[in-house]
Design an enzyme around this catalytic site. Structure first.
Site, PDB file in Angstrom:
ATOM      1  N   ASN A  11       0.863  -1.224   0.059  1.00  0.00           N
ATOM      2  CA  ASN A  11      -0.092   0.092   0.006  1.00  0.00           C
ATOM      3  C   ASN A  11       0.933   1.345   0.045  1.00  0.00           C
ATOM      4  OD1 ASN A  11      -1.732   2.133   0.171  1.00  0.00           O
ATOM      5  ND2 ASN A  11      -2.387   1.488   2.544  1.00  0.00           N
ATOM      6  N   TRP A  12       0.998   1.800  -1.026  1.00  0.00           N
ATOM      7  CA  TRP A  12       1.861   3.010  -1.330  1.00  0.00           C
ATOM      8  C   TRP A  12       1.266   4.230  -0.601  1.00  0.00           C
ATOM      9  CZ3 TRP A  12       3.752   2.079  -6.978  1.00  0.00           C
ATOM     10  CH2 TRP A  12       4.931   1.212  -6.992  1.00  0.00           C
ATOM     11  N   LYS A  13       0.043   4.294  -0.405  1.00  0.00           N
ATOM     12  CA  LYS A  13      -0.637   5.270   0.135  1.00  0.00           C
ATOM     13  C   LYS A  13      -0.339   6.728  -0.708  1.00  0.00           C
ATOM     14  CE  LYS A  13       0.008   3.120   4.634  1.00  0.00           C
ATOM     15  NZ  LYS A  13      -0.070   3.280   6.132  1.00  0.00           N
ATOM     16  N   HIS A  96      -9.198   0.948   4.965  1.00  0.00           N
ATOM     17  CA  HIS A  96      -8.002   1.365   5.844  1.00  0.00           C
ATOM     18  C   HIS A  96      -8.284   2.212   6.562  1.00  0.00           C
ATOM     19  CE1 HIS A  96      -3.879   2.508   6.404  1.00  0.00           C
ATOM     20  NE2 HIS A  96      -3.480   1.513   5.816  1.00  0.00           N
ATOM     21  N   GLU A  98      -6.787   4.548   7.826  1.00  0.00           N
ATOM     22  CA  GLU A  98      -6.773   6.096   7.333  1.00  0.00           C
ATOM     23  C   GLU A  98      -7.914   6.707   6.817  1.00  0.00           C
ATOM     24  OE1 GLU A  98      -2.924   5.580   5.397  1.00  0.00           O
ATOM     25  OE2 GLU A  98      -1.928   4.921   7.202  1.00  0.00           O
ATOM     26  N   GLU A 168      -4.945  -4.811  10.702  1.00  0.00           N
ATOM     27  CA  GLU A 168      -3.818  -3.875  10.940  1.00  0.00           C
ATOM     28  C   GLU A 168      -4.154  -3.033  12.060  1.00  0.00           C
ATOM     29  OE1 GLU A 168      -2.027  -2.571   7.033  1.00  0.00           O
ATOM     30  OE2 GLU A 168      -3.683  -1.603   6.965  1.00  0.00           O
ATOM     31  N   GLY A 174       2.860   2.539  10.546  1.00  0.00           N
ATOM     32  CA  GLY A 174       3.810   3.590  10.334  1.00  0.00           C
ATOM     33  C   GLY A 174       4.663   4.030  11.768  1.00  0.00           C
ATOM     34  N   SER A 211       3.921  -2.008  10.431  1.00  0.00           N
ATOM     35  CA  SER A 211       5.347  -2.026  10.464  1.00  0.00           C
ATOM     36  C   SER A 211       6.058  -3.230  10.349  1.00  0.00           C
ATOM     37  CB  SER A 211       5.495  -1.519  12.227  1.00  0.00           C
ATOM     38  OG  SER A 211       5.267  -0.151  12.229  1.00  0.00           O
ATOM     39  N   GLY A 232       3.124  -1.016   4.183  1.00  0.00           N
ATOM     40  CA  GLY A 232       3.303   0.468   3.758  1.00  0.00           C
ATOM     41  C   GLY A 232       4.740   0.986   3.540  1.00  0.00           C
ATOM     42  N   GLY A 233       5.198   1.358   4.519  1.00  0.00           N
ATOM     43  CA  GLY A 233       6.536   1.974   4.622  1.00  0.00           C
ATOM     44  C   GLY A 233       7.603   1.192   3.867  1.00  0.00           C
TER      45      GLY A 233
HETATM   46  P1  13P Z   1       3.508   0.371   7.608  1.00  0.00           P
HETATM   47  O1  13P Z   1       3.845  -0.904   6.907  1.00  0.00           O
HETATM   48  O2  13P Z   1       4.193   1.639   7.299  1.00  0.00           O
HETATM   49  O3  13P Z   1       3.105   0.368   9.190  1.00  0.00           O
HETATM   50  O4  13P Z   1       1.829   0.734   7.023  1.00  0.00           O
HETATM   51  C1  13P Z   1       1.045  -0.491   7.030  1.00  0.00           C
HETATM   52  C2  13P Z   1      -0.220  -0.156   6.479  1.00  0.00           C
HETATM   53  O5  13P Z   1      -1.204   0.899   6.829  1.00  0.00           O
HETATM   54  C3  13P Z   1      -0.448  -0.569   5.178  1.00  0.00           C
HETATM   55  O6  13P Z   1      -1.950  -0.442   4.834  1.00  0.00           O
END
Ligand code: 13P
Length: 265
Positions: A11-13, A96, A98, A168, A174, A211, A232-233
């Site tokens: 997920n590149w956001k 998600h 967010e 999640e 994050g 994470s 994500g990251g």
């Molecule tokens: P991180 O891997 O950066 O913690 O993000 C997780 C995420 O929100 C994937 O959808």
């Protein structure tokens, strides 16, 4: 060892430009043969087309970070699942945290978004997760059940194989604070047990997200109730995503020869 291939979704956001996305996916396809892992990448919507072109023939699925339940209409700023399908997307993330916390999407809407994705022929990666306060007050499982219940009432049992669940914990996203292996296994197995006993849903695929990094992923993926990760990251850099994929390929092949070629293109 899980019987189905592991799933790894990036997920590149709101990160990586069209060019960067195209280069990433081109580099990824150059570095691997068709993977045993189910690999998905969710770029920003405007970068999807470039990524779909770069992924052609590789087995990598490009997906959206959200979708709407209607095919068309007066929904400014939304993305129709059927248009996503038409452009070559393979999946959509929905719910998600967010989207839930920053854009106030509730579980009823998220369920409708998932159903829209499924009806359009996409896989829906349905995200659930509790806040730190909810975990500390012991309400994790009831929160997750609440998030899932509208989905269970809308989705026919024949469509369950089009849904991938992603657990999640909000406090792990994050933050660099990964849930412990015990917390992950306990939560995943409790969700799976509830889905089975209360809803007759056998063996849902449940990803962990929060994470995930190359140095913790092998241990997480080896848990019996974990079927992969939503990342994500660590998915933003090709090198670390390739490391995650390599771990996944090892598991897919039961510690056999990794699929990745030696050079990173
Ligand atoms: P991180 O891997 O950066 O913690 O993000 C997780 C995420 O929100 C994937 O959808």
């Amino acid at each position: 060892m899980n019987p189905t291939p592991p799933i790894l979704i990036a997920n590149w956001k709101m990160n990586l430009t069209v060019d960067e996305g195209h280069r990433f996916v081109s580099g990824l396809t150059a570095a691997m043969d068709v993977p045993a892992t189910w690999v998905g990448i969710a770029p920003m919507a405007v970068a999807m087309d470039a990524c779909i072109k770069a992924a052609a023939g590789s087995g990598i699925k490009i997906g959206a970070q959200n979708c709407h339940w209607e095919i068309s209409g007066a929904y400014t700023g939304e993305l129709s699942a059927s248009i996503l399908k038409e452009m070559g997307a393979g999946f959509a993330l929905v719910g998600h945290s967010e989207r839930r916390s920053l854009f106030l999407e509730n579980s009823q809407e998220v369920a409708k978004r998932a159903l829209g994705a499924v009806k359009a022929g996409l896989t829906a990666a349905f995200c659930i997760g509790e806040t730190l306060q909810e975990r500390e007050s012991g309400t994790t499982l009831s929160i997750l059940k609440e998030q899932l219940t509208p989905l269970l009432s809308l989705l026919g049992s024949a469509d369950r194989d089009k849904i991938v669940l992603a657990y999640e914990p909000v406090w792990a996203i994050g933050t660099g604070v990964v849930a412990t292996l015990d917390q992950i296994e306990e939560t995943h197995s409790a969700i799976a047990a509830w889905l089975l006993t209360e809803h007759g849903w056998h063996s849902p695929s449940i990803l962990y997200g929060g994470s995930v990094k190359p140095d913790n992923y092998a241990a997480i993926l080896s848990l019996p109730s974990v079927h992969g990760a939503l990342v994500g990251g660590a998915s933003l850099k090709l090198e670390s995503f390739l490391e995650l994929l390599n771990i996944s390929e090892h598991q897919a092949k039961d510690n056999g020869t990794p699929q990745l070629k030696l050079s990173v293109g």
